[in-house]
Write a protein that holds these residues in place. Sequence first.
Motif, PDB file in Angstrom:
ATOM      1  N   ILE A   1       0.871  -1.266  -0.009  1.00  0.00           N
ATOM      2  CA  ILE A   1       0.097  -0.079  -0.014  1.00  0.00           C
ATOM      3  C   ILE A   1       0.934   1.076  -0.126  1.00  0.00           C
ATOM      4  O   ILE A   1       1.561   1.487   0.976  1.00  0.00           O
ATOM      5  N   GLY A   2       0.816   2.009  -1.013  1.00  0.00           N
ATOM      6  CA  GLY A   2       1.655   3.298  -1.050  1.00  0.00           C
ATOM      7  C   GLY A   2       1.327   4.222  -0.053  1.00  0.00           C
ATOM      8  O   GLY A   2      -0.037   4.314   0.214  1.00  0.00           O
ATOM      9  N   ALA A   3       2.395   4.975   0.467  1.00  0.00           N
ATOM     10  CA  ALA A   3       1.957   6.006   1.507  1.00  0.00           C
ATOM     11  C   ALA A   3       1.256   7.086   0.942  1.00  0.00           C
ATOM     12  O   ALA A   3       0.433   7.618   2.093  1.00  0.00           O
ATOM     13  N   ALA A   4       1.127   7.228  -0.171  1.00  0.00           N
ATOM     14  CA  ALA A   4      -0.026   8.498  -0.751  1.00  0.00           C
ATOM     15  C   ALA A   4      -1.302   7.995  -0.939  1.00  0.00           C
ATOM     16  O   ALA A   4      -2.113   8.804  -1.592  1.00  0.00           O
ATOM     17  N   VAL A   5      -1.408   6.659  -0.833  1.00  0.00           N
ATOM     18  CA  VAL A   5      -2.796   6.141  -1.027  1.00  0.00           C
ATOM     19  C   VAL A   5      -3.754   6.713   0.085  1.00  0.00           C
ATOM     20  O   VAL A   5      -3.733   6.877   1.029  1.00  0.00           O
ATOM     21  N   ARG A   6      -4.994   7.626  -0.774  1.00  0.00           N
ATOM     22  CA  ARG A   6      -5.953   8.015   0.114  1.00  0.00           C
ATOM     23  C   ARG A   6      -6.614   7.090   0.886  1.00  0.00           C
ATOM     24  O   ARG A   6      -7.047   5.994   0.385  1.00  0.00           O
ATOM     25  N   ASN A   7      -6.960   7.264   1.983  1.00  0.00           N
ATOM     26  CA  ASN A   7      -8.037   6.292   2.811  1.00  0.00           C
ATOM     27  C   ASN A   7      -9.282   5.921   2.044  1.00  0.00           C
ATOM     28  O   ASN A   7      -9.756   4.987   2.266  1.00  0.00           O
ATOM     29  N   SER A   8      -9.822   6.588   1.402  1.00  0.00           N
ATOM     30  CA  SER A   8     -11.163   6.391   0.850  1.00  0.00           C
ATOM     31  C   SER A   8     -10.714   5.364  -0.374  1.00  0.00           C
ATOM     32  O   SER A   8     -11.499   4.344  -0.626  1.00  0.00           O
ATOM     33  N   ASP A   9      -9.680   5.713  -1.019  1.00  0.00           N
ATOM     34  CA  ASP A   9      -9.371   4.649  -2.081  1.00  0.00           C
ATOM     35  C   ASP A   9      -8.776   3.230  -1.654  1.00  0.00           C
ATOM     36  O   ASP A   9      -9.071   2.215  -2.249  1.00  0.00           O
ATOM     37  N   LEU A  10      -8.338   3.356  -0.436  1.00  0.00           N
ATOM     38  CA  LEU A  10      -7.880   2.120   0.427  1.00  0.00           C
ATOM     39  C   LEU A  10      -8.920   1.322   0.590  1.00  0.00           C
ATOM     40  O   LEU A  10      -9.184   0.077   0.330  1.00  0.00           O
ATOM     41  N   ALA A  11      -9.803   2.021   1.155  1.00  0.00           N
ATOM     42  CA  ALA A  11     -11.078   1.144   1.385  1.00  0.00           C
ATOM     43  C   ALA A  11     -11.976   0.677   0.623  1.00  0.00           C
ATOM     44  O   ALA A  11     -12.598  -0.290   0.890  1.00  0.00           O
ATOM     45  N   ALA A  12     -11.795   1.258  -0.688  1.00  0.00           N
ATOM     46  CA  ALA A  12     -12.553   0.774  -1.715  1.00  0.00           C
ATOM     47  C   ALA A  12     -11.767  -0.156  -2.543  1.00  0.00           C
ATOM     48  O   ALA A  12     -12.540  -0.563  -3.503  1.00  0.00           O
ATOM     49  N   ASP A  13     -10.644  -0.272  -2.377  1.00  0.00           N
ATOM     50  CA  ASP A  13      -9.846  -1.158  -3.171  1.00  0.00           C
ATOM     51  C   ASP A  13     -10.333  -2.576  -3.228  1.00  0.00           C
ATOM     52  O   ASP A  13     -10.490  -3.160  -2.078  1.00  0.00           O
ATOM     53  N   ARG A  14     -10.434  -3.292  -4.293  1.00  0.00           N
ATOM     54  CA  ARG A  14     -10.886  -4.557  -4.320  1.00  0.00           C
ATOM     55  C   ARG A  14     -10.229  -5.662  -3.613  1.00  0.00           C
ATOM     56  O   ARG A  14     -10.557  -6.355  -3.147  1.00  0.00           O
ATOM     57  N   THR A  15      -9.037  -5.655  -3.746  1.00  0.00           N
ATOM     58  CA  THR A  15      -8.077  -6.439  -3.032  1.00  0.00           C
ATOM     59  C   THR A  15      -8.052  -6.305  -1.656  1.00  0.00           C
ATOM     60  O   THR A  15      -8.014  -7.198  -0.849  1.00  0.00           O
ATOM     61  N   ILE A  16      -7.998  -5.154  -1.081  1.00  0.00           N
ATOM     62  CA  ILE A  16      -8.123  -4.963   0.199  1.00  0.00           C
ATOM     63  C   ILE A  16      -9.655  -5.383   0.875  1.00  0.00           C
ATOM     64  O   ILE A  16      -9.422  -6.029   1.706  1.00  0.00           O
ATOM     65  N   ARG A  17     -10.672  -5.199   0.046  1.00  0.00           N
ATOM     66  CA  ARG A  17     -12.012  -5.537   0.606  1.00  0.00           C
ATOM     67  C   ARG A  17     -12.110  -6.755   0.618  1.00  0.00           C
ATOM     68  O   ARG A  17     -12.737  -7.507   1.380  1.00  0.00           O
ATOM     69  N   SER A  18     -11.592  -7.872  -0.420  1.00  0.00           N
ATOM     70  CA  SER A  18     -11.450  -9.322  -0.298  1.00  0.00           C
ATOM     71  C   SER A  18     -10.698  -9.767   0.688  1.00  0.00           C
ATOM     72  O   SER A  18     -11.004 -10.919   1.307  1.00  0.00           O
ATOM     73  N   ARG A  19      -9.510  -9.543   0.591  1.00  0.00           N
ATOM     74  CA  ARG A  19      -8.523  -9.757   1.481  1.00  0.00           C
ATOM     75  C   ARG A  19      -8.360  -9.537   2.958  1.00  0.00           C
ATOM     76  O   ARG A  19      -8.073 -10.460   3.789  1.00  0.00           O
ATOM     77  N   TYR A  20      -8.441  -8.273   3.263  1.00  0.00           N
ATOM     78  CA  TYR A  20      -8.377  -7.554   4.339  1.00  0.00           C
ATOM     79  C   TYR A  20      -9.654  -6.619   4.828  1.00  0.00           C
ATOM     80  O   TYR A  20      -9.564  -5.586   4.980  1.00  0.00           O
ATOM     81  N   PRO A  21     -10.918  -7.459   4.814  1.00  0.00           N
ATOM     82  CA  PRO A  21     -12.006  -6.523   5.077  1.00  0.00           C
ATOM     83  C   PRO A  21     -11.989  -5.908   6.269  1.00  0.00           C
ATOM     84  O   PRO A  21     -12.553  -4.826   6.427  1.00  0.00           O
ATOM     85  N   MET A  22     -11.167  -6.469   7.315  1.00  0.00           N
ATOM     86  CA  MET A  22     -11.259  -5.524   8.805  1.00  0.00           C
ATOM     87  C   MET A  22     -10.448  -4.109   8.321  1.00  0.00           C
ATOM     88  O   MET A  22     -10.838  -3.183   8.874  1.00  0.00           O
ATOM     89  N   LEU A  23      -9.517  -4.263   7.425  1.00  0.00           N
ATOM     90  CA  LEU A  23      -8.780  -2.796   7.135  1.00  0.00           C
ATOM     91  C   LEU A  23      -9.699  -1.979   6.344  1.00  0.00           C
ATOM     92  O   LEU A  23      -9.886  -0.648   7.005  1.00  0.00           O
ATOM     93  N   ALA A  24     -10.519  -2.449   5.596  1.00  0.00           N
ATOM     94  CA  ALA A  24     -11.680  -1.447   4.846  1.00  0.00           C
ATOM     95  C   ALA A  24     -12.600  -1.041   5.825  1.00  0.00           C
ATOM     96  O   ALA A  24     -12.960   0.283   5.661  1.00  0.00           O
ATOM     97  N   GLN A  25     -13.061  -1.876   6.666  1.00  0.00           N
ATOM     98  CA  GLN A  25     -14.041  -1.765   7.967  1.00  0.00           C
ATOM     99  C   GLN A  25     -13.508  -0.554   8.846  1.00  0.00           C
ATOM    100  O   GLN A  25     -14.054   0.482   9.136  1.00  0.00           O
ATOM    101  N   ALA A  26     -12.074  -0.759   9.205  1.00  0.00           N
ATOM    102  CA  ALA A  26     -11.644  -0.072  10.346  1.00  0.00           C
ATOM    103  C   ALA A  26     -11.598   1.663   9.374  1.00  0.00           C
ATOM    104  O   ALA A  26     -11.776   2.458  10.276  1.00  0.00           O
ATOM    105  N   LEU A  27     -10.967   1.843   8.333  1.00  0.00           N
ATOM    106  CA  LEU A  27     -10.879   2.903   7.661  1.00  0.00           C
ATOM    107  C   LEU A  27     -12.367   3.677   7.557  1.00  0.00           C
ATOM    108  O   LEU A  27     -12.463   4.661   7.766  1.00  0.00           O
TER     109      LEU A  27
END
Length: 228
Positions: free
Chosen positions: A69-95
């Motif tokens: 995850i690049g340091a400049a990735v915005r919190n909204s983009d990270l929460a919406a990212d397909r890989t993050i949502r499928s692999r690390y749903p807790m990260l998307a939910q926390a954001l």
Amino acid sequence: MNPFRYERASDASTAVAMLGQASGGAFLGGGTNLVDLMKLGVAQPQLLIDVSHLPYNRVELLSDGSVRIGAAVRNSDLAADRTIRSRYPMLAQALLAGASGQLRNLATTGGNLLQRTRCVYFQDISKPCNKREPGSGCPAREGYHRNLAILGASEACVATHPSDMAVALVALDAVIRVLGPNGERTIPLTDFHRLPGDEPQRDTMLEHGELITAVLCRLPRQSMLLRA
Ligand SMILES: Cc1cc2nc3c(=O)[nH]c(=O)nc-3n(C[C@H](O)[C@H](O)[C@H](O)COP(=O)(O)OP(=O)(O)OC[C@H]3O[C@@H](n4cnc5c(N)ncnc54)[C@H](O)[C@@H]3O)c2cc1C
Ligand code: SF4
């Protein structure tokens, strides 16, 4: 607000070199925390080096199965990212549990990890606070301390770190990639934030001039994938 100089870094090495030469400078991500603290007089950087446009705005699946995850990735983009949502749903939910849509659209991954405590005394320069001004005292111990620490507190400070994202990343065993004047290094997130101890002014293990470039999450254990 105090006067300050603004520079937009062209690349990471230049950003690190610029901050290395400016003891009173700071990197600028989305500015949602730092600029607020500047308006309150809590932070008074003489130089802001904007790192939000560096090429660290991607979420990448690496060949070993981990995710960068690049340091400049915005919190909204990270929460919406397909890989993050499928692999690390807790990260998307926390954001998505944090701040508001507008703030998440600006806030960056690096900046989120380095946001400062929301202890009301820290944010009020008319009050003493050991974190802001070492040796001045800690009014939160006897005063207003809702949401402050029960575990890990010290005589000097009972502040907590406010990042929801960081909690999920700690649970995921994430590591942080950093570029500094002496090159690159990796810091496990479990070791990144410091307990206040007798140096509450130091929130993290980062040294002045070090730039967060990325956060790396390993492949989740099979059991976590099955639950997701
Ligand atoms: C009203 C409000 C409500 C909020 N609610 C929540 C909440 O519920 N949960 C939550 O988790 N957060 C919450 N936040 C905090 C918000 O998430 C942070 O302000 C934001 O994540 C900070 O990111 P930024 O990119 O704007 O950082 P900035 O403000 O730009 O920077 C913060 C710090 O990080 C440093 N920095 C930035 N990028 C880098 C880098 N790449 N390398 C090294 N240093 C860097 C800066 O020098 C500064 O010290 C809230 C904020 C506000 C204003
Ligand atoms: S808890 Fe920490 S941040 Fe809050 S007043 Fe005490 S020293 Fe300052």
